[in-house]
Design a protein around this motif. Structure first.
Motif, mmCIF file in Angstrom:
data_model
loop_
_atom_site.group_PDB
_atom_site.id
_atom_site.type_symbol
_atom_site.label_atom_id
_atom_site.label_comp_id
_atom_site.label_asym_id
_atom_site.label_seq_id
_atom_site.Cartn_x
_atom_site.Cartn_y
_atom_site.Cartn_z
ATOM 1 N N SER A 192 -2.810 14.710 5.759
ATOM 2 C CA SER A 192 -2.179 13.484 5.282
ATOM 3 C C SER A 192 -1.380 12.814 6.397
ATOM 4 O O SER A 192 -0.844 13.473 7.289
ATOM 5 C CB SER A 192 -1.248 13.799 4.111
ATOM 6 O OG SER A 192 -0.467 12.675 3.760
ATOM 7 N N ASN A 250 0.812 -1.215 0.000
ATOM 8 C CA ASN A 250 0.000 0.000 0.000
ATOM 9 C C ASN A 250 0.845 1.265 0.000
ATOM 10 O O ASN A 250 0.307 2.371 0.067
ATOM 11 C CB ASN A 250 -0.929 0.011 1.215
ATOM 12 C CG ASN A 250 -2.035 -1.013 1.096
ATOM 13 O OD1 ASN A 250 -1.805 -2.201 1.272
ATOM 14 N ND2 ASN A 250 -3.237 -0.565 0.778
ATOM 15 N N HIS A 308 -6.788 2.032 0.641
ATOM 16 C CA HIS A 308 -6.013 3.279 0.790
ATOM 17 C C HIS A 308 -4.546 3.013 0.464
ATOM 18 O O HIS A 308 -3.932 2.093 1.013
ATOM 19 C CB HIS A 308 -6.138 3.825 2.205
ATOM 20 C CG HIS A 308 -5.492 5.173 2.368
ATOM 21 N ND1 HIS A 308 -4.134 5.332 2.605
ATOM 22 C CD2 HIS A 308 -6.008 6.427 2.284
ATOM 23 C CE1 HIS A 308 -3.850 6.622 2.667
ATOM 24 N NE2 HIS A 308 -4.970 7.303 2.485
ATOM 25 N N HIS A 309 -3.994 3.835 -0.426
ATOM 26 C CA HIS A 309 -2.586 3.704 -0.825
ATOM 27 C C HIS A 309 -1.902 5.070 -0.742
ATOM 28 O O HIS A 309 -2.526 6.109 -1.018
ATOM 29 C CB HIS A 309 -2.471 3.176 -2.252
ATOM 30 C CG HIS A 309 -2.871 1.744 -2.398
ATOM 31 N ND1 HIS A 309 -1.961 0.729 -2.563
ATOM 32 C CD2 HIS A 309 -4.103 1.151 -2.377
ATOM 33 C CE1 HIS A 309 -2.600 -0.430 -2.669
ATOM 34 N NE2 HIS A 309 -3.912 -0.198 -2.555
ATOM 35 N N THR A 310 -0.623 5.039 -0.393
ATOM 36 C CA THR A 310 0.199 6.254 -0.372
ATOM 37 C C THR A 310 1.263 6.137 -1.453
ATOM 38 O O THR A 310 2.026 5.163 -1.473
ATOM 39 C CB THR A 310 0.870 6.447 0.997
ATOM 40 O OG1 THR A 310 -0.146 6.511 2.003
ATOM 41 C CG2 THR A 310 1.689 7.732 1.023
ATOM 42 N N SER A 346 -11.863 3.496 -2.957
ATOM 43 C CA SER A 346 -10.429 3.546 -2.677
ATOM 44 C C SER A 346 -9.981 4.998 -2.533
ATOM 45 O O SER A 346 -10.709 5.925 -2.899
ATOM 46 C CB SER A 346 -9.634 2.862 -3.796
ATOM 47 O OG SER A 346 -9.946 1.490 -3.862
ATOM 48 N N ALA A 347 -8.787 5.197 -1.991
ATOM 49 C CA ALA A 347 -8.248 6.547 -1.801
ATOM 50 C C ALA A 347 -6.745 6.528 -2.035
ATOM 51 O O ALA A 347 -6.042 5.609 -1.600
ATOM 52 C CB ALA A 347 -8.551 7.048 -0.391
ATOM 53 N N ASP A 374 -3.228 8.899 -1.733
ATOM 54 C CA ASP A 374 -2.597 10.087 -1.152
ATOM 55 C C ASP A 374 -1.203 10.219 -1.744
ATOM 56 O O ASP A 374 -0.380 9.304 -1.604
ATOM 57 C CB ASP A 374 -2.518 9.935 0.370
ATOM 58 C CG ASP A 374 -1.956 11.178 1.050
ATOM 59 O OD1 ASP A 374 -2.021 12.271 0.444
ATOM 60 O OD2 ASP A 374 -1.463 11.049 2.186
ATOM 61 N N CYS A 391 -8.901 6.837 -9.644
ATOM 62 C CA CYS A 391 -9.110 5.960 -8.494
ATOM 63 C C CYS A 391 -10.487 5.301 -8.554
ATOM 64 O O CYS A 391 -11.497 5.956 -8.834
ATOM 65 C CB CYS A 391 -8.964 6.782 -7.216
ATOM 66 S SG CYS A 391 -9.063 5.814 -5.711
#
Length: 438
Positions: free
Chosen positions: A176, A77, A113-115, A142-143, A145, A138
């Motif tokens: 964030s 992620n 959720h992924h960064t 999902s999200a 950042d 996206c």
């Protein structure tokens, strides 16, 4: 922590191996299958001291490489963006198309959720642009950042600079949690008291370009002083030594000579110039243009010196150039001052032979019309003039008396102000350097 590194060129391959060294599980991803195969065979596709041992140590355990974005999306992620941002053809601006392409391929495959943490050097505003792209691509539920963690690695010292960075910078959006993730990733160096700076995206994006613009300014200042020294009959090496004792100035990056090159510093300076112009910072734009101009004309000045030392023409003359890489301890020949000078001499009708401990293969691909030798001694054999162009440690062991017997005419131009003039003069050589009067 599990993470991917998107892009396995110089920055990405080094970052992936060093992250594995710091204890993380890493998947490097690249669309060029040749890079992936080489790295999975424990061979870096470039020379960087200390990198191959890291590949051998961690490959197949906590480090692997793939050409599959699907595999990357399912692996972790946290994703580092390390793709190239080359200078655009025909202008100074950075080309961020590879970043857009990577985000476009990765984001639609992500679930949850992924960064995404950018490391590539980019024009200010890029992260915000990529965030908009990621938001548009996206999938529902999902999200994504996007944050920025600029790299400050030096070629030849990239492994050390990655595992023990001089500082860690994280740019993030309000609210964030990216800084917490980066802090966890760099727990080991942070435990030793490493500075950790959390800032906004724009400041983080500017950090690398501003640093390189300053370093380029310092080098170009020293080379401007070399021009003054030549006009005044002074010695630029002693002048910069005197300046360097002032701890407000420091000696590092005050070396004068052929100027800077490589795939980062010139590109980053020019990219910073272009973005300053786009933002309307015209005074900064004009100032940095002159920094780049000073650097470029060092190469022209070297060709002029060589031509003068050869009686006004290089046509038919044999010139040996020691060094192809833009700096020692790398095989990188991008924007190499040595190769630039060699190419100009070739176009003027000179017979040019080069030798470099690591960069010969890359130099051949860039300039196939040049001649290459297997050693410094072979390169200078029968030469009418020798140019010292890259300050490799191997060249420090050259014996002027022994080389004197190999050349046709004992003339050497020290393009790095790195040699002992008196040692060469006492061995019967004519010694010349930019900014010095011998």
């Amino acid at each position: 922590m599990k993470m991917t590194v998107i892009g396995t060129g110089y920055l990405g391959a080094t970052h992936a191996a060093c992250m594995a060294y710091l204890g993380h599980e890493v998947l490097g991803v690249d669309s060029e299958i040749g890079k992936v195969e080489a790295l999975n065979g424990s061979r870096a596709p470039f020379f960087e001291p200390g990198l191959d041992p890291l590949l051998h140590r961690h490959l197949g355990e906590t480090l692997n490489f793939s050409d599959s974005y699907n595999e990357a999306a399912n692996f972790a992620n946290v994703h580092f963006l390390c793709v190239g941002t080359p200078q655009q053809d025909g202008n100074f601006s950075a080309d961020i198309s590879q970043l857009r392409d990577a985000v476009s391929k990765l984001v639609p495959l992500l679930r949850g959720h992924h960064t995404i943490i950018g490391k590539s050097t980019v024009p200010v505003g890029t992260a915000a642009e990529l965030q908009k792209l990621a938001d548009a691509l996206c999938v529902p539920g999902s999200a994504i950042d996007i944050a920025w963690n600029p790299e400050f690695v030096r070629e030849g010292f990239a492994v050390a600079d990655t595992v023990r960075p001089s500082r860690i910078v994280v740019g993030q959006r309000p609210g964030s949690q990216a800084a917490n993730i980066v802090r966890e990733i760099y727990t080991t160096p942070l435990d030793s008291g490493m500075p950790f700076i959390v800032t906004d995206l724009a400041t983080a994006e500017l950090a690398k370009g501003a640093s390189n613009a300053f370093l380029g300014t310092k080098i170009s200042f020293a080379n401007a002083m070399a021009e003054v020294c030549e006009a005044a009959g002074a010695d630029v090496v002693q002048l910069t030594e005197i300046m360097g004792y002032d701890d407000r100035i420091g000696y590092k990056y005050l070396g004068s000579g052929l100027g800077f090159g490589g795939g980062c510093l010139p590109k980053d300076v020019r990219g910073f110039i272009a973005r300053a112009g786009e933002l309307g910072a015209n005074d900064a734009y004009a100032f940095l243009r002159e920094v780049d101009s000073i650097n470029t004309r060092r190469r022209e000045r070297m060709v002029t010196m060589i031509t003068k030392m050869m009686g006004g023409t290089v046509l038919g003359g044999k010139i040996a150039i020691l060094g192809c890489a833009f700096k020692p301890d790398t095989d990188d020949v991008r924007d190499s001052p040595a190769l630039d000078v060699a190419g100009q001499l070739l176009m003027k009708g000179a017979r040019v032979t080069l030798y470099d401990p690591q960069a010969m293969a890359n130099a051949r691909r860039a300039y196939p019309a040049l001649s290459f030798a297997h050693s410094a001694e072979e390169a200078v054999a029968g030469a009418d003039l020798v140019v010292y162009a890259t300050d490799w440690g191997e060249f420090h062991h050259l014996k002027p008396h022994a080389l004197r017997d190999l050349v046709s005419t004992p003339i050497i131009i020290d393009g790095r102000n790195a040699l002992d003039p008196w040692e060469w003069l006492s061995a019967g050589w004519t010694y010349k350097a930019m900014g010095r009067n011998f």
